[in-house]
Design a protein around this motif. Structure first.
Motif, short mmCIF file in Angstrom:
data_model
loop_
_atom_site.label_atom_id
_atom_site.label_comp_id
_atom_site.label_asym_id
_atom_site.label_seq_id
_atom_site.Cartn_x
_atom_site.Cartn_y
_atom_site.Cartn_z
N GLU A 225 -6.36 -2.98 -0.78
CA GLU A 225 -5.98 -4.16 0.01
C GLU A 225 -7.13 -5.15 0.11
OE1 GLU A 225 -4.60 -5.45 4.53
OE2 GLU A 225 -4.98 -3.35 4.06
N GLN A 226 -8.33 -4.64 0.28
CA GLN A 226 -9.50 -5.51 0.43
C GLN A 226 -9.72 -6.38 -0.81
OE1 GLN A 226 -13.12 -3.33 1.16
NE2 GLN A 226 -14.44 -5.11 0.86
N HIS A 227 -9.56 -5.78 -1.98
CA HIS A 227 -9.84 -6.51 -3.22
C HIS A 227 -8.59 -7.12 -3.84
CE1 HIS A 227 -13.99 -5.08 -3.26
NE2 HIS A 227 -13.53 -3.86 -2.99
N GLY A 228 -7.42 -6.67 -3.39
CA GLY A 228 -6.18 -7.21 -3.94
C GLY A 228 -5.55 -8.30 -3.11
N GLY A 229 -6.01 -8.43 -1.86
CA GLY A 229 -5.49 -9.49 -1.01
C GLY A 229 -4.12 -9.17 -0.43
N SER A 230 -3.46 -10.22 0.08
CA SER A 230 -2.17 -10.05 0.74
C SER A 230 -1.10 -9.53 -0.22
CB SER A 230 -1.72 -11.38 1.34
OG SER A 230 -1.64 -12.38 0.33
N GLY A 231 -1.23 -9.86 -1.49
CA GLY A 231 -0.25 -9.39 -2.47
C GLY A 231 -0.27 -7.87 -2.60
N SER A 232 -1.44 -7.29 -2.51
CA SER A 232 -1.54 -5.84 -2.61
C SER A 232 -0.95 -5.16 -1.38
CB SER A 232 -3.00 -5.42 -2.78
OG SER A 232 -3.76 -5.76 -1.64
N LEU A 233 -1.09 -5.79 -0.22
CA LEU A 233 -0.56 -5.20 1.01
C LEU A 233 0.96 -5.09 0.95
CD1 LEU A 233 -0.95 -4.15 3.87
CD2 LEU A 233 -0.88 -6.52 4.69
N ILE A 234 1.61 -6.08 0.37
CA ILE A 234 3.07 -6.05 0.25
C ILE A 234 3.50 -4.86 -0.61
CG2 ILE A 234 5.07 -7.28 -0.65
CD1 ILE A 234 3.62 -9.90 0.02
N VAL A 235 2.80 -4.65 -1.71
CA VAL A 235 3.14 -3.55 -2.61
C VAL A 235 2.86 -2.20 -1.94
CG1 VAL A 235 2.74 -2.52 -4.87
CG2 VAL A 235 2.60 -5.00 -4.60
N ILE A 236 1.74 -2.11 -1.25
CA ILE A 236 1.37 -0.85 -0.59
C ILE A 236 2.39 -0.48 0.48
CG2 ILE A 236 -0.35 0.28 0.88
CD1 ILE A 236 -2.50 -1.36 -0.58
N LYS A 237 2.78 -1.45 1.30
CA LYS A 237 3.74 -1.17 2.38
C LYS A 237 5.11 -0.81 1.83
CE LYS A 237 3.25 -1.86 6.34
NZ LYS A 237 2.90 -0.95 7.47
N SER A 238 5.45 -1.32 0.66
CA SER A 238 6.75 -1.00 0.07
C SER A 238 6.81 0.45 -0.41
CB SER A 238 7.06 -1.94 -1.09
OG SER A 238 6.17 -1.72 -2.18
N LYS A 239 5.67 0.99 -0.79
CA LYS A 239 5.62 2.37 -1.29
C LYS A 239 5.17 3.36 -0.22
CE LYS A 239 6.87 1.58 -5.55
NZ LYS A 239 8.10 2.18 -6.12
N ILE A 240 4.30 2.89 0.68
CA ILE A 240 3.78 3.76 1.75
C ILE A 240 3.94 3.01 3.07
CG2 ILE A 240 1.81 5.13 2.55
CD1 ILE A 240 0.71 5.06 -0.28
N PRO A 241 5.11 3.06 3.67
CA PRO A 241 5.39 2.28 4.89
C PRO A 241 4.48 2.63 6.07
CG PRO A 241 7.42 3.12 3.92
CD PRO A 241 6.29 3.80 3.22
N THR A 242 3.93 3.83 6.08
CA THR A 242 3.10 4.25 7.21
C THR A 242 1.68 3.71 7.14
OG1 THR A 242 2.53 6.29 6.01
CG2 THR A 242 4.41 6.39 7.51
N TYR A 243 1.35 3.01 6.07
CA TYR A 243 -0.01 2.49 5.92
C TYR A 243 -0.26 1.38 6.93
CZ TYR A 243 -3.95 -0.13 4.03
OH TYR A 243 -5.14 -0.81 3.88
N CYS A 244 -1.43 1.43 7.56
CA CYS A 244 -1.84 0.39 8.52
C CYS A 244 -2.85 -0.52 7.86
CB CYS A 244 -2.44 1.02 9.77
SG CYS A 244 -1.27 2.00 10.73
N SER A 245 -2.58 -1.81 7.87
CA SER A 245 -3.44 -2.78 7.21
C SER A 245 -4.81 -2.84 7.88
CB SER A 245 -2.79 -4.16 7.24
OG SER A 245 -3.69 -5.15 6.77
N ILE A 246 -5.83 -3.16 7.08
CA ILE A 246 -7.18 -3.31 7.61
C ILE A 246 -7.29 -4.57 8.46
CG2 ILE A 246 -8.31 -2.02 5.77
CD1 ILE A 246 -8.88 -4.64 4.36
N CYS A 247 -6.30 -5.45 8.35
CA CYS A 247 -6.32 -6.69 9.12
C CYS A 247 -5.74 -6.50 10.53
CB CYS A 247 -5.52 -7.78 8.40
SG CYS A 247 -6.21 -8.21 6.78
N CYS A 248 -5.12 -5.35 10.78
CA CYS A 248 -4.50 -5.12 12.08
C CYS A 248 -5.56 -4.86 13.16
CB CYS A 248 -3.56 -3.92 12.01
SG CYS A 248 -2.15 -4.21 10.91
#
Length: 248
Positions: A225-248
């Motif tokens: 997420e850190q190096h992929g930006g907001s686009g990576s967060l969307i993909v991560i949450k779609s595959k691993i819904p329990t992931y908590c963003s570092i921006c939270c």
């Protein structure tokens, strides 16, 4: 008196004759047994010689006496091991008193990434020394050279399946090397990895159910997420819904 002595001498002669007969009988039995043993030995030897002279039959390959189906069968060397043994990896392992290091034949920045980076990624699945060390360190050091992003991004379509193979490997150490390689790649290529993340996250989600992998996988997702930006967060949450963003 004479009759008694006569009877005694006759009795002694009879005993002597009996002992002689017994010795003769024992000697004959011993000779008979020896002859039988020699006969068996000669038959066994001749049978072995005949067996040696007979040409091998195709069915002999399936004979359980010659092949143990439950034993360790010789395996062909892996692709990485074959390349390494032929000198296809332009570096060698230098053993140190504290830790090992790689010595490159020429500066790594002068080496083409294609196919070297992919070959090193394939070596991440190795389980024997020195292949494990050479592939892990070689992959990391090659991504640190100047101009690495421009060289690595075009290889992503071919590199991702190789890294995924390491992530689904049953060996925990292989999985950890694959996970570290994904993080190292993310630092170098940044958002360019987002289009390929879905292929890697499925493997991470399966391992995430195990407690011992929860922390390293969470760290890896944060790096992505850190190096992929907001686009990576969307993909991560779609595959691993329990992931908590570092921006939270």
């Amino acid at each position: 008196m004479q009759q008694s002595e006569c009877h005694g001498s006759v009795h002694l002669r009879n005993r002597g004759a009996g002992n002689c007969d017994q010795r003769t009988s024992s000697s004959m039995q011993l000779k008979h047994r020896t002859a039988i043993q020699r006969s068996k030995s000669s038959l066994s030897t001749s049978s072995l010689e005949c067996a040696r002279k007979l040409p091998p039959r195709p069915s002999d390959k399936l004979n359980p006496k010659t092949i143990n189906p439950f034993g360790d069968q010789p395996r062909a060397p892996s692709a990485f091991a074959a390349v390494y043994s032929k000198g296809g990896i332009p570096c060698r392992l230098v053993h140190g008193s504290v830790k090992h290091r790689l010595q490159w034949e020429c500066p790594p920045e002068n080496l083409p990434f294609d196919p070297l980076l992919i070959t090193l990624a394939e070596g991440l699945r190795e389980t024997k020394h020195p292949y494990t060390f050479v592939s892990k360190e070689g992959f990391k050091e090659l991504l640190l050279v100047r101009g690495a992003p421009e060289k690595a991004v075009p290889l992503l379509p071919r590199l991702i399946p190789v890294l995924k193979a390491a992530l689904v490997h049953p060996d925990d150490e292989v999985f950890e090397r694959g996970l570290n390689a994904v993080m190292q790649l993310s630092v170098v290529v940044g958002p360019s990895l987002n289009d390929h993340l879905k292929h890697l996250l499925t493997s991470l989600a399966k391992r995430l159910i195990y407690k011992k992998f929860k922390e390293p996988i969470t760290t890896a997702l944060q790096k992505l997420e850190q190096h992929g930006g907001s686009g990576s967060l969307i993909v991560i949450k779609s595959k691993i819904p329990t992931y908590c963003s570092i921006c939270c």
